[in-house]
Design a protein around this motif. Structure first.
Motif, mmCIF file in Angstrom:
data_model
loop_
_atom_site.group_PDB
_atom_site.id
_atom_site.type_symbol
_atom_site.label_atom_id
_atom_site.label_comp_id
_atom_site.label_asym_id
_atom_site.label_seq_id
_atom_site.Cartn_x
_atom_site.Cartn_y
_atom_site.Cartn_z
ATOM 1 N N ALA A 9 4.827 -12.213 -8.663
ATOM 2 C CA ALA A 9 5.908 -13.151 -8.976
ATOM 3 C C ALA A 9 6.298 -13.940 -7.737
ATOM 4 N N GLY A 10 7.091 -14.961 -7.963
ATOM 5 C CA GLY A 10 7.661 -15.725 -6.865
ATOM 6 C C GLY A 10 6.890 -16.988 -6.545
ATOM 7 N N HIS A 11 7.427 -17.701 -5.586
ATOM 8 C CA HIS A 11 6.776 -18.909 -5.103
ATOM 9 C C HIS A 11 6.889 -18.925 -3.586
ATOM 10 N N PRO A 12 6.105 -19.760 -2.918
ATOM 11 C CA PRO A 12 6.126 -19.763 -1.452
ATOM 12 C C PRO A 12 7.493 -20.145 -0.887
ATOM 13 N N ALA A 13 7.996 -19.311 -0.002
ATOM 14 C CA ALA A 13 9.238 -19.610 0.707
ATOM 15 C C ALA A 13 8.904 -20.522 1.884
ATOM 16 N N ALA A 14 9.867 -21.299 2.319
ATOM 17 C CA ALA A 14 9.649 -22.273 3.391
ATOM 18 C C ALA A 14 9.115 -21.617 4.664
ATOM 19 N N THR A 15 9.496 -20.360 4.921
ATOM 20 C CA THR A 15 9.071 -19.693 6.152
ATOM 21 C C THR A 15 7.814 -18.842 5.979
ATOM 22 N N ASP A 16 7.288 -18.759 4.756
ATOM 23 C CA ASP A 16 6.012 -18.058 4.568
ATOM 24 C C ASP A 16 4.913 -18.828 5.292
ATOM 25 N N LEU A 17 3.786 -18.152 5.517
ATOM 26 C CA LEU A 17 2.644 -18.807 6.161
ATOM 27 C C LEU A 17 1.532 -19.034 5.142
ATOM 28 N N LEU A 18 0.840 -20.148 5.285
ATOM 29 C CA LEU A 18 -0.368 -20.436 4.519
ATOM 30 C C LEU A 18 -1.504 -20.614 5.520
ATOM 31 N N VAL A 19 -2.602 -19.894 5.285
ATOM 32 C CA VAL A 19 -3.769 -19.980 6.153
ATOM 33 C C VAL A 19 -4.908 -20.545 5.314
ATOM 34 N N GLU A 33 5.860 -26.848 6.536
ATOM 35 C CA GLU A 33 5.067 -27.847 7.251
ATOM 36 C C GLU A 33 3.865 -28.316 6.437
ATOM 37 N N LEU A 34 3.232 -27.412 5.691
ATOM 38 C CA LEU A 34 1.997 -27.762 5.000
ATOM 39 C C LEU A 34 2.246 -28.406 3.636
ATOM 40 N N LEU A 35 3.269 -28.000 2.908
ATOM 41 C CA LEU A 35 3.490 -28.577 1.576
ATOM 42 C C LEU A 35 3.706 -30.086 1.597
ATOM 43 N N PRO A 36 4.442 -30.641 2.561
ATOM 44 C CA PRO A 36 4.556 -32.107 2.589
ATOM 45 C C PRO A 36 3.198 -32.795 2.793
#
Length: 194
Positions: free
Chosen positions: A146-156, A175-178
């Motif tokens: 469940a859930g969605h990416p929080a602003a402070t989560d990391l995406l690699v 930073e990456l979503l925009p």
């Protein structure tokens, strides 16, 4: 810091174990590395696979759980992966596959284990960019499904990454979503025909 891998649903794991023990499922998988394994093949590191369905102009995203992915290990390395999906009857085996995302996932997980903060690993697919990322969720106690990416989560981003996005470089979601917002058209994100 160790990663806190969320537990996969027991029926998802059972479906993968059943497929691994089925000569027909393995033979028809079109995964030469799985067919040629010597010794037992075991499913490890279950990761929930979320799909990024929508990115707004503000960068807020909506995701949905698409399945669970297990790395299939034989000896000291992952040789393939198994994907499960949710059906009306519950979790079921979908398919085996191999390719660059297997080694890229392993590399990103090893990289994440060296970070000072603990994370819950997940996978996040961005179909509009043919992009797969390791999503490092800060809340290690959260339900992985469940859930969605929080602003402070990391995406690699995993290799191969889309042009202009560096693989294996961690980015904060904020930073990456925009960047993704500008690269993907809304109709492609929503799954409409191009």
């Amino acid at each position: 810091m160790p990663l806190h891998v969320p537990p996969a649903p027991a029926p998802a794991l059972r479906s993968v174990l059943s497929a691994l023990s089925s000569p027909t499922a393995v033979r028809e998988a079109r995964t030469p590395s799985l067919l040629g394994t010597q010794g037992p093949a075991t499913p490890e590191l279950p990761l929930p696979v979320h799909v990024l369905d929508h990115v707004t102009a503000e960068g807020v995203s909506a995701t949905r759980l698409a399945g669970w992915r297990f790395l299939i290990r034989c000896g000291d390395r992952a040789v393939a992966a198994a994907e499960t999906m949710l059906t009306p009857d519950g979790w079921a085996f979908s398919h085996f596959f191999e390719g660059p995302y297997i080694t890229s996932t392993e590399r990103a997980l090893r990289q994440a284990e060296t970070m000072p903060q603990p994370y819950q690993p997940r996978l996040l697919s961005v179909p509009g960019l043919y992009m797969l990322t390791l999503w490092l969720h800060e809340d290690c106690t959260a339900d992985g499904a469940a859930g969605h990416p929080a602003a402070t989560d990391l995406l690699v981003p995993l290799a191969p990454a889309p042009p202009g996005i560096a693989a294996h470089r961690p980015h904060r979601v904020a930073e990456l979503l925009p960047v993704l917002t500008h690269r993907v058209t809304p109709t492609r994100l929503l799954g409409s025909p191009a």
